[in-house]
Design an enzyme around this catalytic site. Sequence first.
Site, short mmCIF file in Angstrom:
data_model
loop_
_atom_site.label_atom_id
_atom_site.label_comp_id
_atom_site.label_asym_id
_atom_site.label_seq_id
_atom_site.Cartn_x
_atom_site.Cartn_y
_atom_site.Cartn_z
N CYS A 53 0.84 -1.18 0.00
CA CYS A 53 0.00 0.00 0.00
C CYS A 53 0.88 1.25 0.00
O CYS A 53 1.80 1.36 0.83
CB CYS A 53 -0.92 -0.01 1.22
SG CYS A 53 -1.97 1.46 1.33
N CYS A 56 0.37 3.15 3.56
CA CYS A 56 0.80 2.63 4.87
C CYS A 56 1.84 1.52 4.80
O CYS A 56 2.25 1.00 5.83
CB CYS A 56 -0.42 2.14 5.65
SG CYS A 56 -1.16 0.62 4.98
N CYS A 71 -6.67 -5.30 -19.21
CA CYS A 71 -7.56 -4.18 -18.87
C CYS A 71 -6.81 -2.87 -18.65
O CYS A 71 -7.43 -1.82 -18.54
CB CYS A 71 -8.39 -4.53 -17.63
SG CYS A 71 -7.40 -4.79 -16.14
N CYS A 102 -7.48 -1.08 1.38
CA CYS A 102 -6.44 -1.60 2.26
C CYS A 102 -7.05 -1.77 3.64
O CYS A 102 -7.62 -0.82 4.20
CB CYS A 102 -5.26 -0.64 2.31
SG CYS A 102 -3.99 -1.10 3.51
N CYS A 105 -5.23 0.77 6.36
CA CYS A 105 -5.44 2.22 6.40
C CYS A 105 -6.75 2.67 5.75
O CYS A 105 -7.08 3.85 5.80
CB CYS A 105 -4.27 2.95 5.76
SG CYS A 105 -4.17 2.75 3.96
N HIS A 108 -8.48 3.41 -0.77
CA HIS A 108 -9.11 2.80 -1.95
C HIS A 108 -8.03 2.24 -2.87
O HIS A 108 -7.09 2.94 -3.24
CB HIS A 108 -9.93 3.86 -2.69
CG HIS A 108 -10.42 3.41 -4.03
ND1 HIS A 108 -11.47 2.53 -4.17
CD2 HIS A 108 -10.00 3.72 -5.28
CE1 HIS A 108 -11.68 2.31 -5.46
NE2 HIS A 108 -10.80 3.03 -6.16
N HIS A 111 -11.13 -2.47 -7.52
CA HIS A 111 -12.33 -3.30 -7.44
C HIS A 111 -11.96 -4.76 -7.70
O HIS A 111 -10.92 -5.04 -8.28
CB HIS A 111 -13.37 -2.84 -8.46
CG HIS A 111 -13.91 -1.50 -8.16
ND1 HIS A 111 -13.29 -0.33 -8.55
CD2 HIS A 111 -15.02 -1.12 -7.47
CE1 HIS A 111 -13.99 0.71 -8.13
NE2 HIS A 111 -15.05 0.26 -7.47
#
Length: 137
Positions: A53, A56, A71, A102, A105, A108, A111
């Site tokens: 992440c 964090c 994609c 995550c 923390c 976002h 998906h």
Amino acid sequence: MTASTTAPKIVKSDAEWREQLTPEQYRILREHGTERAFTGPYWDNFEKGLYRCAACDEPLFVSDTKFDAGCGWPSYFEPVKADAVTEHRDTAFGMVRTEIRCANCGGHLGHVFPDGPKPTGLRYCINGHSMVFEPIG
């Protein structure tokens, strides 16, 4: 897939996140934004390593679970551990999707979709700017 009710372990003020993150990381991680397909980091990275992440430093995904979904975003068939991410119902833009954050923390990430490869059949479609890559050996 069900929504998680687990609260993030790391909580910071908006000002603290803005100071720590780049503008693009802040927009994605804290404002639930996205990067355009084929523009963010890591969508075409297939080096061996660990994806953490960007907010964090929590481990999220390993390169062994990454695949080319075509994609334009980094895609994985499972997180590094089951509780590394949380799932949340996302009804933005007239669609029903499962948002991934995550667990440490609350940032976002992207998906998850049920169109991935075996063994899970899942595709975790993640914004590259929400992560940092740590090469392994």
